[in-house]
Design an enzyme around this catalytic site. Sequence first.
Site, short mmCIF file in Angstrom:
data_model
loop_
_atom_site.label_atom_id
_atom_site.label_comp_id
_atom_site.label_asym_id
_atom_site.label_seq_id
_atom_site.Cartn_x
_atom_site.Cartn_y
_atom_site.Cartn_z
N ASP A 216 0.03 -7.31 -1.08
CA ASP A 216 0.42 -6.16 -1.85
C ASP A 216 0.51 -4.96 -0.89
O ASP A 216 0.00 -5.02 0.24
CB ASP A 216 -0.63 -5.92 -2.95
CG ASP A 216 -0.37 -4.67 -3.75
OD1 ASP A 216 0.75 -4.55 -4.29
OD2 ASP A 216 -1.26 -3.81 -3.83
N ASP B 200 0.68 -0.85 -1.95
CA ASP B 200 -0.15 0.29 -2.36
C ASP B 200 -1.60 -0.14 -2.58
O ASP B 200 -1.87 -1.03 -3.39
CB ASP B 200 0.38 0.91 -3.66
CG ASP B 200 1.58 1.80 -3.42
OD1 ASP B 200 1.51 2.63 -2.49
OD2 ASP B 200 2.57 1.67 -4.15
#
EC number: 3.1.3.-
Length: 275
Positions: free
Chosen positions: A13, A15
């Site tokens: 991922d 953020d």
Amino acid sequence: MIKIEDYDVYSFDLDGTIYIGDRLLPGAVETLEYIRSNGKKVRFITNSSNLSREECKERLERLGLTIQLEEVVTALYLAGLYFKEQYPAARVYVVGDDQVKAELHRQCIETIDDPAKATHVLVGHDRAFSYDRIQHAMNAIYQGAKLIVINPDPICPVPNGYIPDTMTFAKAIEVASGRAIDQIIGKPTHYYADRLLEISETDPNRILIVGDRLETDIMLGQAHGFATCLVLTGVVSKQDIPKSRIKPDYVIENLSELFAFELPLEKSHLFEQHL
């Protein structure tokens, strides 16, 4: 702890995992270099509804990372792909930032401003969200348009806290229209998992998902047979884990502990969990 040979594809991922705002998080550069130097694949899997793959690549490169376009999967890109595959003749009323329309146009999907002519309403992160947009979206849905949501994230981490994300806006439209969401594109859906498998070219049990959200990143793995590692640099704290039914295979403080190649063995064990 995790050994480099345990998996063939390491999917991160963005953020709250690789960066927050314009700041790389601890261990990001070293971890990615270590994976690549051992001949393993890297994938970047974000639920962002306002980043194309190209923009995501450019952003990561500005932060000092080396990226190949085929390594990047964004929920926005997959939203365009979804329409291209499932509804190529769709007429889409967009509730979202300008990047949403740009991605649909890039994939030859028509967007319209007249809700009465819409076959679909597509919702993403929308900094200009307003009463009028809710009204237009609900009227389109009243007249038969399907409600499609780019990602299920209610908030997004930023340097000074959090901002509302896509599901905040989608829920307002869902309540106003009285119509349930028809399709969510982003993690942890089957659609996202299937696309990740396609670009990974390996078995599910050879993929590790590394992310900061239990309900999206870790659930993506739990629901589709990928191993998971929760990193505590984003939304979830260590105290949240026992309260959730979603259990990661591993928990680390930050990416520098993923392989513990710079930490004493006894320290790395503090953050390893096999649940």
